[in-house]
Each structure stands twice: as C-alpha cells, then as structure tokens.
Design an enzyme around this catalytic site. Structure first.
Site, PDB file in Angstrom:
ATOM      1  N   ARG A  44     -39.814   2.470   0.792  1.00  0.00           N
ATOM      2  CA  ARG A  44     -39.837   3.903   0.449  1.00  0.00           C
ATOM      3  C   ARG A  44     -38.434   4.501   0.572  1.00  0.00           C
ATOM      4  O   ARG A  44     -38.032   5.351  -0.225  1.00  0.00           O
ATOM      5  CB  ARG A  44     -40.840   4.659   1.328  1.00  0.00           C
ATOM      6  CG  ARG A  44     -41.008   6.103   0.893  1.00  0.00           C
ATOM      7  CD  ARG A  44     -42.123   6.812   1.641  1.00  0.00           C
ATOM      8  NE  ARG A  44     -41.832   6.945   3.057  1.00  0.00           N
ATOM      9  CZ  ARG A  44     -42.683   7.393   3.963  1.00  0.00           C
ATOM     10  NH1 ARG A  44     -43.901   7.772   3.599  1.00  0.00           N
ATOM     11  NH2 ARG A  44     -42.346   7.486   5.231  1.00  0.00           N
TER      12      ARG A  44
ATOM     13  N   LYS B  15     -38.367  11.391   0.192  1.00  0.00           N
ATOM     14  CA  LYS B  15     -38.282  11.820   1.594  1.00  0.00           C
ATOM     15  C   LYS B  15     -36.885  12.384   1.847  1.00  0.00           C
ATOM     16  O   LYS B  15     -36.007  11.753   2.441  1.00  0.00           O
ATOM     17  CB  LYS B  15     -38.619  10.656   2.537  1.00  0.00           C
ATOM     18  CG  LYS B  15     -39.094  11.137   3.908  1.00  0.00           C
ATOM     19  CD  LYS B  15     -39.853  10.067   4.655  1.00  0.00           C
ATOM     20  CE  LYS B  15     -40.103  10.412   6.106  1.00  0.00           C
ATOM     21  NZ  LYS B  15     -40.971  11.556   6.345  1.00  0.00           N
TER      22      LYS B  15
HETATM   23  N1  PDD Z   1     -43.451  12.974   8.438  1.00  0.00           N
HETATM   24  N2  PDD Z   1     -46.162  14.212   4.350  1.00  0.00           N
HETATM   25  C1  PDD Z   1     -45.042  14.756   4.850  1.00  0.00           C
HETATM   26  C2  PDD Z   1     -44.497  15.985   4.222  1.00  0.00           C
HETATM   27  C3  PDD Z   1     -44.401  14.144   5.950  1.00  0.00           C
HETATM   28  O1  PDD Z   1     -43.265  14.679   6.423  1.00  0.00           O
HETATM   29  C4  PDD Z   1     -44.965  13.003   6.519  1.00  0.00           C
HETATM   30  C5  PDD Z   1     -44.366  12.287   7.690  1.00  0.00           C
HETATM   31  C6  PDD Z   1     -46.149  12.478   5.977  1.00  0.00           C
HETATM   32  C7  PDD Z   1     -46.762  11.222   6.501  1.00  0.00           C
HETATM   33  O2  PDD Z   1     -45.996  10.119   6.069  1.00  0.00           O
HETATM   34  P1  PDD Z   1     -45.967   8.757   6.870  1.00  0.00           P
HETATM   35  O3  PDD Z   1     -47.377   8.321   7.041  1.00  0.00           O
HETATM   36  O4  PDD Z   1     -45.249   7.827   5.992  1.00  0.00           O
HETATM   37  O5  PDD Z   1     -45.292   9.032   8.164  1.00  0.00           O
HETATM   38  C8  PDD Z   1     -46.705  13.105   4.882  1.00  0.00           C
HETATM   39  C9  PDD Z   1     -42.729  12.253   9.454  1.00  0.00           C
HETATM   40  C10 PDD Z   1     -43.517  11.950  10.655  1.00  0.00           C
HETATM   41  C11 PDD Z   1     -41.407  12.947   9.671  1.00  0.00           C
HETATM   42  O6  PDD Z   1     -40.769  13.153   8.656  1.00  0.00           O
HETATM   43  O7  PDD Z   1     -41.006  13.244  10.793  1.00  0.00           O
END
Ligand code: PDD
Length: 277
Positions: free
Chosen positions: A51, A144
């Site tokens: 990712r 991200k």
């Molecule tokens: N955040 N959606 C958003 C907007 C997020 O920021 C996150 C995770 C998720 C969940 O994604 P994942 O399962 O891959 O952690 C969904 C993390 C914890 C952060 O940015 O701190």
C-alpha cells in the site's frame, strides 16, 4: 528566500536545517504507513509495504526503495524492543524552498517512529461511542497521504463529544469510513462496509475483518450505509491497525441495539486475533 525565522530566531537562509524546508510541512506532500506487532511479530508487513508503494506511486514520488524501507523498519523495530509496537513511517517528497511545483530531482525524506500500541482492551470489551462528521477530505482518500487536516478536525470534534471516533458522512449522506478506521455494520447475517473506491483508504484491517466475517458465516456486503441504516444496525464496528476490531455501542445520540457489544464483535475479534499469531 533570504531570511528564515524559527520561533524567535532569525537564521540566514543558507544555514537553515533542511528539516524546516520539508514539503511535508509546507504542503503535506508525502505519504505514510503504520504497521503493528503482536507479541514481537510484525503483522501484515507486505500488505502495508504494498500500500505504501501504491501511495508513493499515486503521488509520483519515485526512487524510494521498498526493500530499503523494509530493512529500515525491521532494524528500528528490533532496536526498540517493544513487543506490541506500532511503527509509523513517512516519506515526504523532499526539502526545497517553497514552490508548489515539484520536480523529479527532489530527494525524498524518510522519518520513522516506533512506540508502544496503546492498550484498548477496555474499548474492545465495552464498546465505544462515535459521532458523525461531514467528510471534508479530498477525492483521493485511497492514498495514505500526510494531509490529515480533515481527519484531525473530525477526530477532535468527536473527542469533544466524548466519542472515540468520528464517522465520516459524504455529501450524498453515505458513510465513507472512520476518521482513522474502517467502519462496518452487522445487519442480520450480513457484514456491511463501504466498497473500495477512491473515497476510502484500502484498509488492511478491513480485508482481515471481511475474511474473519466470512469465516464466522457472515455474508459480505460492500455497499455504503446511510446514518439511519447504521443507527438501526444489529452491531456496528470500527477497525484499524492500531485498534483491531472495536464494537460501537453509541452512534450519535442513538444506542446501538441493546447498548452492549454484540456477539459478532467478539467472534470477529477472536477470528481476527487468530490471523495475528
Ligand atoms: N489509520 N481509514 C482511515 C482514514 C485510516 O486513517 C485508517 C488507519 C484506516 C484503517 O486502515 P488500516 O486497517 O490499514 O490501519 C481506515 C491509522 C491507524 C493511522 O493512520 O494512524
């Protein structure tokens, strides 16, 4: 640029530490990831690295060697010696005098932190309250990006209402995701969550939660929910790398079902944990 002022100190431009000229600071021009470990073992490393590579490519940051990122984060993780750790790593496009236009010769900056994952077992046991907030983010939430201002404002507004997460609602009245988590509803025998589009992050925990859902006999429905549908669901859940799967027992001013975490929250968490060992 002639003069730089850092706090009260005036510094000649040529002496300024490049850290102050980071495009991450000027523009949020960078991407990041977070991975975690369970009892000394890093979980879903390759999924997160993939990712990360996708995010870098989507914003045109070239020249970051993912093998080197993997080596760096494993080295830092080992050095920290934290069994249940979260590792945040960030790449910005580089340091340069302020100019919105970026060029291919910029040297990306790398910044990583390792810290202990906060114990959220109480939330997982008792459930959390969430509050909805307009989704003010941009149209590429699948990246991200370091640009988290809309998430910060939504999370802070939720915290002011003693809620542990903000649930983002788009202009069509559909729930996209949490400000820092994926969002799910159990409705009957279905586990429902928003489809993967540019409007949400392709959450790694989301994938494992859906796999857990299939394993416990739920049918997966990838369709966005309205606030009203969510408020009437049998169970609501959020999921993220740093929190696992957390039941939601209050949604704005509505109590979810009987106000206690439901049976699927427990089953899904148990199943999810089995993937991490
Ligand atoms: N955040 N959606 C958003 C907007 C997020 O920021 C996150 C995770 C998720 C969940 O994604 P994942 O399962 O891959 O952690 C969904 C993390 C914890 C952060 O940015 O701190």
């Amino acid at each position: 640029m002639q003069i730089v002022m850092i706090g009260d100190k005036i510094v000649p431009a040529e002496d300024v530490d490049p850290v102050y000229l980071d495009r991450g600071t000027f523009f949020g021009d960078g991407v990041y990831e977070v991975i975690r470990s369970y009892d000394g073992r890093i979980f879903a490393l390759e999924e997160h690295l993939q990712r990360f590579a996708n995010s870098l490519s989507a914003i045109g940051i070239a020249g970051v060697d993912i093998d080197q990122v993997r080596r760096r984060l494993l080295r830092a993780f080992d050095a920290a010696g934290i069994a249940d750790a979260k590792v945040y790593f960030h790449v910005t496009r580089g340091s340069a005098p302020r100019d919105r236009v970026c060029t291919a010769d910029m040297q990306p900056n790398f910044f990583l932190t390792v810290s202990k994952v906060a114990d959220n077992s109480e939330n997982r046991t008792n459930g959390i309250a969430v509050s909805t907030h307009p989704d003010w983010r941009w149209k590429r939430c699948d990246i991200k990006s370091l640009n988290l201002l809309a998430n910060v404002l939504a999370s802070t507004a939720a915290a002011k209402k003693s809620c542990a997460e903000a649930i983002l609602v788009d202009e069509a009245g559909l729930i996209t995701e949490g400000a820092g988590s994926a969002f799910f509803a159990v409705r009957g025998q279905t586990l429902q969550t928003a489809p993967l589009t540019a409007n949400i992050l392709p959450s790694i925990t989301r994938e494992f939660t859906l796999k857990a859902g299939r394993n416990v006999g739920l049918e997966i429905v990838e369709e966005s929910l309205t606030k009203e549908q969510a408020a009437r669901a049998d169970e609501l859940l959020i999921a993220s790398t740093t929190q696992d799967i957390v039941p939601v027992v209050r949604f704005d001013d509505k109590v979810v079902a009987d106000g206690k975490p439901g049976k699927y929250a427990k089953l899904l968490n148990r199943e999810f944990r089995s993937f991490t060992v």
